[in-house]
Design an enzyme around this catalytic site. Structure first.
Site, PDB file in Angstrom:
ATOM      1  N   ASN A   1      -7.518 -10.862  13.047  1.00  0.00           N
ATOM      2  CA  ASN A   1      -7.075  -9.514  13.409  1.00  0.00           C
ATOM      3  C   ASN A   1      -8.073  -8.468  12.922  1.00  0.00           C
ATOM      4  O   ASN A   1      -8.477  -7.564  13.670  1.00  0.00           O
ATOM      5  CB  ASN A   1      -5.705  -9.216  12.798  1.00  0.00           C
ATOM      6  CG  ASN A   1      -4.619 -10.124  13.319  1.00  0.00           C
ATOM      7  OD1 ASN A   1      -4.747 -10.724  14.377  1.00  0.00           O
ATOM      8  ND2 ASN A   1      -3.549 -10.241  12.562  1.00  0.00           N
TER       9      ASN A   1
ATOM     10  N   GLY B   1       1.232   2.370   4.108  1.00  0.00           N
ATOM     11  CA  GLY B   1       1.985   2.430   5.355  1.00  0.00           C
ATOM     12  C   GLY B   1       2.085   3.850   5.869  1.00  0.00           C
ATOM     13  O   GLY B   1       1.084   4.557   6.009  1.00  0.00           O
ATOM     14  N   ALA B   2       3.323   4.296   6.114  1.00  0.00           N
ATOM     15  CA  ALA B   2       3.533   5.660   6.609  1.00  0.00           C
ATOM     16  C   ALA B   2       3.099   6.709   5.598  1.00  0.00           C
ATOM     17  O   ALA B   2       2.919   7.881   5.943  1.00  0.00           O
ATOM     18  CB  ALA B   2       4.998   5.862   6.978  1.00  0.00           C
TER      19      ALA B   2
ATOM     20  N   GLY C   1       0.225   6.718   4.147  1.00  0.00           N
ATOM     21  CA  GLY C   1      -1.227   6.854   4.174  1.00  0.00           C
ATOM     22  C   GLY C   1      -1.922   5.841   3.294  1.00  0.00           C
ATOM     23  O   GLY C   1      -1.579   4.659   3.285  1.00  0.00           O
ATOM     24  N   ALA C   2      -2.879   6.279   2.504  1.00  0.00           N
ATOM     25  CA  ALA C   2      -3.655   5.381   1.654  1.00  0.00           C
ATOM     26  C   ALA C   2      -4.333   6.195   0.563  1.00  0.00           C
ATOM     27  O   ALA C   2      -4.522   7.413   0.691  1.00  0.00           O
ATOM     28  CB  ALA C   2      -4.700   4.623   2.476  1.00  0.00           C
TER      29      ALA C   2
ATOM     30  N   GLY D   1       0.149  -7.006  11.546  1.00  0.00           N
ATOM     31  CA  GLY D   1      -1.289  -6.776  11.584  1.00  0.00           C
ATOM     32  C   GLY D   1      -1.737  -5.368  11.251  1.00  0.00           C
ATOM     33  O   GLY D   1      -2.940  -5.079  11.306  1.00  0.00           O
TER      34      GLY D   1
ATOM     35  N   GLY E   1      -1.936  -3.802   8.390  1.00  0.00           N
ATOM     36  CA  GLY E   1      -2.837  -3.814   7.239  1.00  0.00           C
ATOM     37  C   GLY E   1      -4.200  -4.392   7.581  1.00  0.00           C
ATOM     38  O   GLY E   1      -5.224  -3.946   7.056  1.00  0.00           O
ATOM     39  N   ASP E   2      -4.224  -5.395   8.467  1.00  0.00           N
ATOM     40  CA  ASP E   2      -5.494  -5.966   8.909  1.00  0.00           C
ATOM     41  C   ASP E   2      -6.305  -4.924   9.681  1.00  0.00           C
ATOM     42  O   ASP E   2      -7.522  -4.816   9.519  1.00  0.00           O
ATOM     43  CB  ASP E   2      -5.247  -7.174   9.810  1.00  0.00           C
ATOM     44  CG  ASP E   2      -4.346  -8.217   9.173  1.00  0.00           C
ATOM     45  OD1 ASP E   2      -4.406  -8.365   7.935  1.00  0.00           O
ATOM     46  OD2 ASP E   2      -3.592  -8.879   9.906  1.00  0.00           O
TER      47      ASP E   2
END
Length: 312
Positions: A42, A223-224, A226-227, A251, A253-254
């Protein structure tokens, strides 16, 4: 930008979208789609979609190996796919509820037997970054392969990143052992649950700081939410997730890892690389399946309500 080599898995994903809980002992109507998947594959496919010269080292089975190779090539990936003559390809049955959350039944198949015999040093020719899916490490032959690949990458001055993969096998493998085995990597890209587990931390910021002190750079996927990114024990960048209707989180995260890595390899600043990762993850959750461009695959047994959701 030099090439990206991903070492990971190819998986046949059977994705079942159901509206409401699965009924025990009887039928539950669902949209069922067959997709090529696998964490490593992925990430490689999304990276190729974003323009990176991407190669994938993986092992597939005698049953669907040629199909997987064709799908990777079609996605723009250069597949180094070993076909196992004795085992079928890995299969995951992903049951996705109306919120987009998934539960998975997994058979590792041929992917669980990749090893040093699948490696050749020329895999690193023209490569500027090595990315590892930790699923490869959770069986002994794959762990030996990861050790060899990291050692040879270090010898060529090629940086290494690792995605911890999933909390279940990570716990079984052992967090201290994982940190020790992946110490040569300079970037770790966990999701929130994996980050908290690996760092034994109470919140994502603390986890990122702890993991960055170990690896150099830690990118925590929220996830929702952000990072965020930490370097050498300090939070240095954050990014918000763009709005997205979550159809299937498989997928995501991939895809994020691909967006982040491709942007970083192109010289983007941490904030921009995080933003690209979030954008790519958002594109992944808005579709069925874990790879880009799913429209040419066949959707089986549709249900009108879920079909409307998928098309809007």
């Amino acid at each position: 930008m030099s090439g990206l080599l991903v070492i990971g898995d190819v998986v046949t994903d059977v994705v079942a979208l159901h509206d409401g809980p699965a009924a025990t002992g009887t039928d539950t109507p669902a949209d069922i789609a067959l997709r090529p998947g696998g964490s490593g594959a992925n990430t490689a496919s999304w990276a190729a979609r974003l323009g990176a010269d991407t190669r994938l080292l993986a092992r597939a089975g005698y049953d669907t190996g040629e199909w997987h190779a064709a799908q990777l090539t079609r996605a723009g990936v250069r597949p180094h796919l070993r076909i196992d003559p004795e085992r079928p390809s890995a299969v995951v049955i992903a049951m996705v509820d109306s919120t987009g959350e998934r539960s998975m039944l997994t058979n590792r198949g041929a992917s669980g037997h990749i090893g040093v015999g699948d490696w050749t040093p020329d895999l690193l020719d023209g490569v500027g970054h090595l990315h590892l899916s930790a699923y490869t490490m959770f069986a002994e032959p794959g762990l030996e392969l990861v050790r060899l690949a990291m050692r040879e990458a270090a010898g060529r001055g090629i940086p290494v990143s690792v995605d911890p993969a999933s909390c279940g096998p990570l716990r079984a493998f052992g967090t201290e052992r994982f940190l020790r085995e992946t110490a040569p990597a300079s970037v770790v890209i966990p999701n929130l649950e994996e980050a908290l587990l690996l760092a034994d931390a109470p919140d994502p910021e603390a986890a990122a700081r702890t993991l960055s002190a170990h690896y150099g750079t830690a990118v925590v996927k929220l996830g929702a939410g952000g990072a965020l990114l930490a370097r050498d024990g300090r939070i240095v960048a954050r990014a918000a997730a763009p709005p997205a209707e979550v159809v299937d989180s498989t997928g995501a995260g991939d895809a994020f890892a691909a967006g982040f890595l491709v942007a970083s390899m192109a010289g983007s600043a941490p904030e921009e690389a995080l933003r690209k990762g979030c954008e790519t993850g958002a594109a992944a959750v808005a579709q069925v399946g874990a790879r880009p461009d799913p429209g040419n695959f066949t959707l089986l047994t549709p249900i009108a309500g879920l079909r409307r959701k998928l098309h809007h």
